[in-house]
Enzyme design. Structure first.
Site, PDB file in Angstrom:
ATOM      1  N   HIS A  29     -94.790 102.496 -14.056  1.00  0.00           N
ATOM      2  CA  HIS A  29     -95.796 103.549 -14.078  1.00  0.00           C
ATOM      3  C   HIS A  29     -96.895 103.255 -15.096  1.00  0.00           C
ATOM      4  O   HIS A  29     -98.075 103.454 -14.820  1.00  0.00           O
ATOM      5  CB  HIS A  29     -95.142 104.889 -14.404  1.00  0.00           C
ATOM      6  CG  HIS A  29     -94.112 105.306 -13.383  1.00  0.00           C
ATOM      7  ND1 HIS A  29     -94.150 106.510 -12.737  1.00  0.00           N
ATOM      8  CD2 HIS A  29     -93.032 104.660 -12.889  1.00  0.00           C
ATOM      9  CE1 HIS A  29     -93.132 106.605 -11.898  1.00  0.00           C
ATOM     10  NE2 HIS A  29     -92.433 105.495 -11.980  1.00  0.00           N
ATOM     11  N   ASP A 123     -99.589 110.877 -13.802  1.00  0.00           N
ATOM     12  CA  ASP A 123     -98.364 110.662 -13.053  1.00  0.00           C
ATOM     13  C   ASP A 123     -97.801 112.028 -12.636  1.00  0.00           C
ATOM     14  O   ASP A 123     -97.891 112.986 -13.394  1.00  0.00           O
ATOM     15  CB  ASP A 123     -97.364 109.947 -13.977  1.00  0.00           C
ATOM     16  CG  ASP A 123     -96.199 109.362 -13.208  1.00  0.00           C
ATOM     17  OD1 ASP A 123     -96.219 108.145 -12.982  1.00  0.00           O
ATOM     18  OD2 ASP A 123     -95.285 110.128 -12.839  1.00  0.00           O
ATOM     19  N   ALA A 333     -91.541  88.466 -15.241  1.00  0.00           N
ATOM     20  CA  ALA A 333     -92.079  87.475 -14.306  1.00  0.00           C
ATOM     21  C   ALA A 333     -93.337  88.011 -13.633  1.00  0.00           C
ATOM     22  O   ALA A 333     -93.394  89.174 -13.265  1.00  0.00           O
ATOM     23  CB  ALA A 333     -91.036  87.154 -13.251  1.00  0.00           C
ATOM     24  N   HIS A 350     -85.419  94.538  -3.997  1.00  0.00           N
ATOM     25  CA  HIS A 350     -84.828  95.860  -3.808  1.00  0.00           C
ATOM     26  C   HIS A 350     -85.759  96.754  -2.998  1.00  0.00           C
ATOM     27  O   HIS A 350     -85.479  97.935  -2.796  1.00  0.00           O
ATOM     28  CB  HIS A 350     -84.478  96.492  -5.152  1.00  0.00           C
ATOM     29  CG  HIS A 350     -85.671  96.809  -6.011  1.00  0.00           C
ATOM     30  ND1 HIS A 350     -86.634  95.883  -6.325  1.00  0.00           N
ATOM     31  CD2 HIS A 350     -86.054  97.959  -6.616  1.00  0.00           C
ATOM     32  CE1 HIS A 350     -87.551  96.453  -7.103  1.00  0.00           C
ATOM     33  NE2 HIS A 350     -87.225  97.698  -7.281  1.00  0.00           N
ATOM     34  N   TRP A 353     -91.770 100.206  -3.230  1.00  0.00           N
ATOM     35  CA  TRP A 353     -93.045 100.214  -2.503  1.00  0.00           C
ATOM     36  C   TRP A 353     -93.949  99.060  -2.942  1.00  0.00           C
ATOM     37  O   TRP A 353     -94.563  98.377  -2.129  1.00  0.00           O
ATOM     38  CB  TRP A 353     -93.731 101.574  -2.706  1.00  0.00           C
ATOM     39  CG  TRP A 353     -95.064 101.715  -2.036  1.00  0.00           C
ATOM     40  CD1 TRP A 353     -96.225 102.100  -2.636  1.00  0.00           C
ATOM     41  CD2 TRP A 353     -95.373 101.522  -0.639  1.00  0.00           C
ATOM     42  NE1 TRP A 353     -97.225 102.151  -1.703  1.00  0.00           N
ATOM     43  CE2 TRP A 353     -96.728 101.795  -0.477  1.00  0.00           C
ATOM     44  CE3 TRP A 353     -94.627 101.125   0.469  1.00  0.00           C
ATOM     45  CZ2 TRP A 353     -97.381 101.691   0.746  1.00  0.00           C
ATOM     46  CZ3 TRP A 353     -95.268 101.017   1.695  1.00  0.00           C
ATOM     47  CH2 TRP A 353     -96.627 101.298   1.821  1.00  0.00           C
ATOM     48  N   ASN A 354     -94.019  98.815  -4.249  1.00  0.00           N
ATOM     49  CA  ASN A 354     -94.864  97.736  -4.744  1.00  0.00           C
ATOM     50  C   ASN A 354     -94.455  96.385  -4.196  1.00  0.00           C
ATOM     51  O   ASN A 354     -95.283  95.598  -3.747  1.00  0.00           O
ATOM     52  CB  ASN A 354     -94.767  97.648  -6.261  1.00  0.00           C
ATOM     53  CG  ASN A 354     -95.956  98.299  -6.901  1.00  0.00           C
ATOM     54  OD1 ASN A 354     -96.859  98.764  -6.214  1.00  0.00           O
ATOM     55  ND2 ASN A 354     -95.943  98.331  -8.204  1.00  0.00           N
ATOM     56  N   SER A 355     -93.151  96.126  -4.276  1.00  0.00           N
ATOM     57  CA  SER A 355     -92.679  94.822  -3.808  1.00  0.00           C
ATOM     58  C   SER A 355     -92.973  94.651  -2.315  1.00  0.00           C
ATOM     59  O   SER A 355     -93.394  93.585  -1.884  1.00  0.00           O
ATOM     60  CB  SER A 355     -91.187  94.670  -4.068  1.00  0.00           C
ATOM     61  OG  SER A 355     -90.947  94.727  -5.449  1.00  0.00           O
TER      62      SER A 355
HETATM   63  C1  NAG Z   1    -100.842  98.975  -5.676  1.00  0.00           C
HETATM   64  O1  NAG Z   1     -99.991  98.278  -4.837  1.00  0.00           O
HETATM   65  C2  NAG Z   1    -100.013  96.875  -5.012  1.00  0.00           C
HETATM   66  C3  NAG Z   1     -99.141  96.290  -3.963  1.00  0.00           C
HETATM   67  O2  NAG Z   1     -97.853  96.772  -4.090  1.00  0.00           O
HETATM   68  C4  NAG Z   1     -99.509  96.546  -6.388  1.00  0.00           C
HETATM   69  O3  NAG Z   1     -99.520  95.162  -6.602  1.00  0.00           O
HETATM   70  C5  NAG Z   1    -100.364  97.233  -7.397  1.00  0.00           C
HETATM   71  O4  NAG Z   1     -99.797  97.034  -8.662  1.00  0.00           O
HETATM   72  C6  NAG Z   1    -100.489  98.711  -7.127  1.00  0.00           C
HETATM   73  N1  NAG Z   1    -101.531  99.218  -7.966  1.00  0.00           N
HETATM   74  C7  NAG Z   1    -101.482 100.395  -8.522  1.00  0.00           C
HETATM   75  C8  NAG Z   1    -102.653 100.771  -9.358  1.00  0.00           C
HETATM   76  O5  NAG Z   1    -100.562 101.155  -8.338  1.00  0.00           O
END
Ligand code: NAG
Length: 364
Positions: A29, A123, A333, A350, A353-355
């Site tokens: 976050h 947040d 990493a 895992h 959402w980001n991954s």
């Molecule tokens: C938005 O999503 C991308 C892909 O998952 C990620 O790399 C990035 O850190 C995210 N950015 C923010 C500001 O949440």
């Protein structure tokens, strides 16, 4: 209340819009709001990133994928440590995110008297702490969601008990949330809900191309409450030219591997496997004979600068035996760069959402 003269505000102009970012103090976050800060700041708006000194420090030193000259434009405002947090309870996230109301309110009040308008981006888990925005005539707030709109929507259906036929069918198809989150996390989330009403809208790190159905559903659900929905993603960490110039052991190692040959294995910072699970995983990797990068970071403690990290045990002699084909990494990493690297061919994850998004965007 008297206004404190604050040198931090000396460069602000009366006709300006100032942005105040209020992150939740956990690595994912912190980093994402900092990234969003860099993006907004590229539109030449003054940005204030507000948190406890230790968390601001953590955000800055871990922001390796962001361009330092962008970070330099952001004003970090260190909140004074509330007594209780400093003395005993830093372990409890809930305390951190319930005790900052007063210092945050007074900061926002100060800044609101210096500029035309203040926009607070926070947040969802900091909703309680920013509630005083509603008492200021020239301030408004937006929630920045780090998760997919799909997840936001499902949680909204579950918690606010929205139910149409469509939602019921959808919910039937999903796994139950039971056991997925801890009681502490559920508590924290429940305690924020009453304060979410003051927001003007939501900002999502997603795009219509990926999630149009749920963005539309979310819009419909929120329109009667007058909350705007903004899908502005995917927001990538940095420009690729900056990425390729960076030195890092993972990237150096990848440079020496054939194209699309390496399996990248990482389960984020919040998951702790047992020693036995890690051994199984390591043995599986060894026997697969694939090239791999294995990231073994233990879950973060509340204060990453204090206390001993746990040393994760691998099978005996593992690192020596696999050294031709595998790299074990115990540090932070640079995931987006690893995924963007030509030698990376697969990702075992895992699936947060980001991954998922990073993997889709980088075509891995
Ligand atoms: C938005 O999503 C991308 C892909 O998952 C990620 O790399 C990035 O850190 C995210 N950015 C923010 C500001 O949440």
């Amino acid at each position: 209340m008297t206004q404190v003269e604050n040198h931090e505000f000396s460069k602000l102009k009366q006709d300006e819009v100032a942005i105040v970012m209020v992150p939740f103090p956990s690595q994912g976050h912190l980093n994402q709001l900092l990234q969003l800060s860099c993006l907004i700041s590229s539109y030449h708006l003054p940005i204030y990133y507000v948190g406890l000194a230790t968390h601001n420090h953590q955000a800055r030193i871990r922001a390796k994928a962001l361009n330092p000259s962008n970070i330099a434009k952001i004003h970090f405002h260190d909140l004074p440590n509330p007594e209780l947090i400093a003395s005993s309870n830093l372990e409890k996230v809930r305390d951190v995110s319930m005790l900052l109301r007063d210092p945050i309110a007074s900061f926002i009040r100060d800044i609101s008297s210096k500029v035309r308008r203040v926009v607070v981006v926070h947040d969802p888990m900091m909703s309680y702490n920013v509630q005083d925005v509603s008492s200021l005539p020239n301030a408004e707030s937006y929630i920045f969601n780090c998760i997919s709109v799909f997840s936001c929507y499902i949680m909204m259906c579950l918690f606010l008990k929205i139910s149409g036929q469509h939602e019921e069918e959808l919910l039937k198809k999903l796994y139950s949330f039971e056991g997925v989150t801890t009681d502490e996390a559920m508590d924290l989330s429940d305690s924020q809900h009453p304060y979410m009403d003051i927001r003007s809208g939501d900002i999502h790190n997603t795009s219509k191309v990926i999630e149009s159905k749920y963005i539309d559903l979310m819009e419909q659900a929120e329109i009667s409450l007058n909350k705007k929905q903004w899908a502005i993603g995917p927001i990538l960490p940095t420009k690729l030219d900056y990425i390729s110039n960076r030195e890092n052991i993972c990237l150096d190692w990848l440079n020496k591997q054939p194209p699309r040959s390496v399996l990248y294995v990482s389960f984020g910072t919040i998951n702790s496997f047992s020693d036995r699970q890690i051994k199984e995983l390591a043995m599986g990797l060894e026997q697969s004979k694939q090239r791999f990068i294995l990231v073994l970071r233990d879950a973060d403690r509340r204060d990453i600068f204090k206390g001993e990290a746990r040393k994760v045990e691998l099978p005996e002699g593992f690192e020596e035996r696999v050294k031709e084909v595998g790299l074990v990494v115990r540090e932070w990493a640079p995931q987006p760069e690893i995924l963007a690297h030509l030698s990376t061919g697969g990702f075992m994850s895992h699936c947060d959402w980001n991954s998922c998004l990073e993997s889709i965007i980088m075509g891995v």
